[in-house]
Scaffold this motif. Sequence first.
Motif, PDB file in Angstrom:
ATOM      1  N   LEU A  61      -4.203  -1.239  -7.552  1.00  0.00           N
ATOM      2  CA  LEU A  61      -3.367  -1.600  -6.406  1.00  0.00           C
ATOM      3  C   LEU A  61      -4.096  -2.618  -5.523  1.00  0.00           C
ATOM      4  CD1 LEU A  61      -0.839  -1.341  -4.684  1.00  0.00           C
ATOM      5  CD2 LEU A  61      -1.851   0.694  -3.641  1.00  0.00           C
ATOM      6  N   ASN A  62      -5.381  -2.409  -5.302  1.00  0.00           N
ATOM      7  CA  ASN A  62      -6.157  -3.375  -4.507  1.00  0.00           C
ATOM      8  C   ASN A  62      -6.139  -4.760  -5.140  1.00  0.00           C
ATOM      9  OD1 ASN A  62      -6.776  -1.461  -2.588  1.00  0.00           O
ATOM     10  ND2 ASN A  62      -8.774  -0.979  -3.463  1.00  0.00           N
ATOM     11  N   THR A 107      -6.216   3.789 -10.211  1.00  0.00           N
ATOM     12  CA  THR A 107      -4.940   3.307  -9.676  1.00  0.00           C
ATOM     13  C   THR A 107      -5.165   2.599  -8.342  1.00  0.00           C
ATOM     14  OG1 THR A 107      -3.654   5.021 -10.795  1.00  0.00           O
ATOM     15  CG2 THR A 107      -2.645   3.991  -8.873  1.00  0.00           C
ATOM     16  N   ASP A 108      -6.015   3.145  -7.500  1.00  0.00           N
ATOM     17  CA  ASP A 108      -6.322   2.505  -6.215  1.00  0.00           C
ATOM     18  C   ASP A 108      -6.952   1.134  -6.428  1.00  0.00           C
ATOM     19  OD1 ASP A 108      -5.341   4.703  -4.858  1.00  0.00           O
ATOM     20  OD2 ASP A 108      -7.319   5.572  -4.485  1.00  0.00           O
ATOM     21  N   ARG A 132       1.648   3.191  -3.356  1.00  0.00           N
ATOM     22  CA  ARG A 132       0.544   3.781  -4.108  1.00  0.00           C
ATOM     23  C   ARG A 132       0.945   5.042  -4.856  1.00  0.00           C
ATOM     24  NH1 ARG A 132      -2.415   8.164  -5.591  1.00  0.00           N
ATOM     25  NH2 ARG A 132      -4.542   7.605  -6.057  1.00  0.00           N
ATOM     26  N   ASP A 133       1.655   5.959  -4.214  1.00  0.00           N
ATOM     27  CA  ASP A 133       1.997   7.223  -4.875  1.00  0.00           C
ATOM     28  C   ASP A 133       2.920   6.995  -6.068  1.00  0.00           C
ATOM     29  OD1 ASP A 133       0.412   8.590  -3.081  1.00  0.00           O
ATOM     30  OD2 ASP A 133       2.092   9.257  -1.835  1.00  0.00           O
ATOM     31  N   ALA A 148       0.827  -1.209   0.000  1.00  0.00           N
ATOM     32  CA  ALA A 148       0.000   0.000   0.000  1.00  0.00           C
ATOM     33  C   ALA A 148       0.862   1.260   0.000  1.00  0.00           C
ATOM     34  CB  ALA A 148      -0.937  -0.006   1.197  1.00  0.00           C
TER      35      ALA A 148
END
Length: 67
Positions: free
Chosen positions: A47-48, A43-44, A17-18, A14
Amino acid sequence: MLTTERLTLTPIAATDRDDLALLTGHPEVGGKLKHGVLDGIATDLLLNDYLASWASHGYGVFVMRLR
């Protein structure tokens, strides 16, 4: 984690993320990937999915960084 003389590979987290958002949001990077350029929400979600793969399968996307 895998470490070489010049690189470190770690499972995506996590906290990445950036950096992921910088890549997926850039037209010359994200634009060349199958999903295309992504905004922050997309993007979130990506990533999930990456994190879920690690949780359910024990493998997935790695982050590669120069040492």
